[in-house]
Design a protein around this motif. Structure first.
Motif, PDB file in Angstrom:
ATOM      1  N   TYR A 168      28.481  40.094  28.166  1.00  0.00           N
ATOM      2  CA  TYR A 168      27.308  40.298  29.018  1.00  0.00           C
ATOM      3  C   TYR A 168      27.014  41.752  29.385  1.00  0.00           C
ATOM      4  CZ  TYR A 168      27.427  35.252  29.583  1.00  0.00           C
ATOM      5  OH  TYR A 168      27.410  33.906  29.353  1.00  0.00           O
ATOM      6  N   HIS A 169      27.937  42.685  29.123  1.00  0.00           N
ATOM      7  CA  HIS A 169      27.747  44.108  29.449  1.00  0.00           C
ATOM      8  C   HIS A 169      27.207  44.288  30.878  1.00  0.00           C
ATOM      9  CE1 HIS A 169      28.486  45.230  25.270  1.00  0.00           C
ATOM     10  NE2 HIS A 169      27.839  44.119  24.985  1.00  0.00           N
ATOM     11  N   PRO A 170      28.040  43.999  31.876  1.00  0.00           N
ATOM     12  CA  PRO A 170      27.560  44.012  33.262  1.00  0.00           C
ATOM     13  C   PRO A 170      27.266  45.415  33.788  1.00  0.00           C
ATOM     14  CG  PRO A 170      29.936  43.820  33.228  1.00  0.00           C
ATOM     15  CD  PRO A 170      29.474  43.738  31.792  1.00  0.00           C
ATOM     16  N   LEU A 188      41.197  46.280  35.101  1.00  0.00           N
ATOM     17  CA  LEU A 188      40.129  47.164  35.582  1.00  0.00           C
ATOM     18  C   LEU A 188      40.085  48.461  34.775  1.00  0.00           C
ATOM     19  CD1 LEU A 188      40.582  46.583  39.402  1.00  0.00           C
ATOM     20  CD2 LEU A 188      38.949  45.492  37.847  1.00  0.00           C
ATOM     21  N   LEU A 189      41.236  48.962  34.371  1.00  0.00           N
ATOM     22  CA  LEU A 189      41.265  50.167  33.533  1.00  0.00           C
ATOM     23  C   LEU A 189      40.626  49.899  32.169  1.00  0.00           C
ATOM     24  CD1 LEU A 189      44.814  51.553  34.408  1.00  0.00           C
ATOM     25  CD2 LEU A 189      42.591  52.579  34.983  1.00  0.00           C
ATOM     26  N   ARG A 190      40.904  48.732  31.595  1.00  0.00           N
ATOM     27  CA  ARG A 190      40.266  48.372  30.316  1.00  0.00           C
ATOM     28  C   ARG A 190      38.755  48.249  30.469  1.00  0.00           C
ATOM     29  NH1 ARG A 190      44.170  43.578  28.449  1.00  0.00           N
ATOM     30  NH2 ARG A 190      46.037  44.829  28.201  1.00  0.00           N
ATOM     31  N   LEU A 191      38.324  47.651  31.577  1.00  0.00           N
ATOM     32  CA  LEU A 191      36.885  47.562  31.848  1.00  0.00           C
ATOM     33  C   LEU A 191      36.270  48.954  31.895  1.00  0.00           C
ATOM     34  CD1 LEU A 191      36.356  44.898  34.637  1.00  0.00           C
ATOM     35  CD2 LEU A 191      35.237  44.977  32.420  1.00  0.00           C
ATOM     36  N   ARG A 192      36.902  49.837  32.616  1.00  0.00           N
ATOM     37  CA  ARG A 192      36.385  51.199  32.778  1.00  0.00           C
ATOM     38  C   ARG A 192      36.345  51.924  31.426  1.00  0.00           C
ATOM     39  NH1 ARG A 192      33.250  52.625  35.867  1.00  0.00           N
ATOM     40  NH2 ARG A 192      34.385  52.361  37.772  1.00  0.00           N
ATOM     41  N   PHE A 228      33.477  50.129  29.327  1.00  0.00           N
ATOM     42  CA  PHE A 228      32.161  50.226  29.956  1.00  0.00           C
ATOM     43  C   PHE A 228      32.196  51.297  31.041  1.00  0.00           C
ATOM     44  CE2 PHE A 228      33.068  45.873  28.668  1.00  0.00           C
ATOM     45  CZ  PHE A 228      32.051  45.656  27.745  1.00  0.00           C
ATOM     46  N   PRO A 229      32.127  52.575  30.656  1.00  0.00           N
ATOM     47  CA  PRO A 229      32.269  53.658  31.630  1.00  0.00           C
ATOM     48  C   PRO A 229      31.214  53.642  32.743  1.00  0.00           C
ATOM     49  CG  PRO A 229      32.182  54.520  29.376  1.00  0.00           C
ATOM     50  CD  PRO A 229      31.961  53.054  29.296  1.00  0.00           C
TER      51      PRO A 229
END
Length: 135
Positions: free
Chosen positions: A91-93, A109-113, A116-117
């Protein structure tokens, strides 16, 4: 903008583009997390829910659950970390909202960051997180 200067027909509406929000929380049907998520939907945002716990009847009795949490720490028994990353890929939030995310890992959360910076990360808890009785 002061509320009195907002035209009546626009009060209560989102004035910017709607967001894609991944909402991570324990969401019993009448709990405050569920109501916060519903408010985001009513504001016009696309909200993808990620449950962080099983319904109460499917878990250990309260005393046993608290003992396990105290000894082992909160456990991700529903795969919320995995789902959070999978939904983010799908979904690329714009925003990831975590409500009392005791089972969400820092590595998630680190993987998310990393992936998706531009995503905004919000952690919310109305509890006193420094009080051991609240965890």
């Amino acid at each position: 903008m002061q509320p009195s200067t907002i035209p009546e027909e626009n009060r209560g509406r989102v004035t910017s583009d709607p967001l894609v929000i991944i909402y991570v929380a324990a969401m019993p049907p009448h709990g405050t997390c569920f109501h916060r998520m519903q408010a985001m939907v009513r504001l016009g945002h696309t909200v993808i829910p990620v449950q962080t716990s099983l319904p109460r009847q499917a878990t250990l009795p309260s005393l046993a659950r608290r003992l396990v949490n105290r000894v082992l720490g909160p456990r991700d028994t529903v795969g919320a970390n995995r789902l959070l990353l999978a939904y983010a890929a799908d979904y690329h939030p714009n925003l990831v909202w975590v409500d009392k995310g005791l089972t969400i890992k820092a590595t998630t959360l680190l993987r998310l960051r990393q992936r998706f910076p531009a995503v905004r990360l919000v952690h919310y808890s109305s509890d006193d997180m420094l009080n051991p009785l609240m965890q």
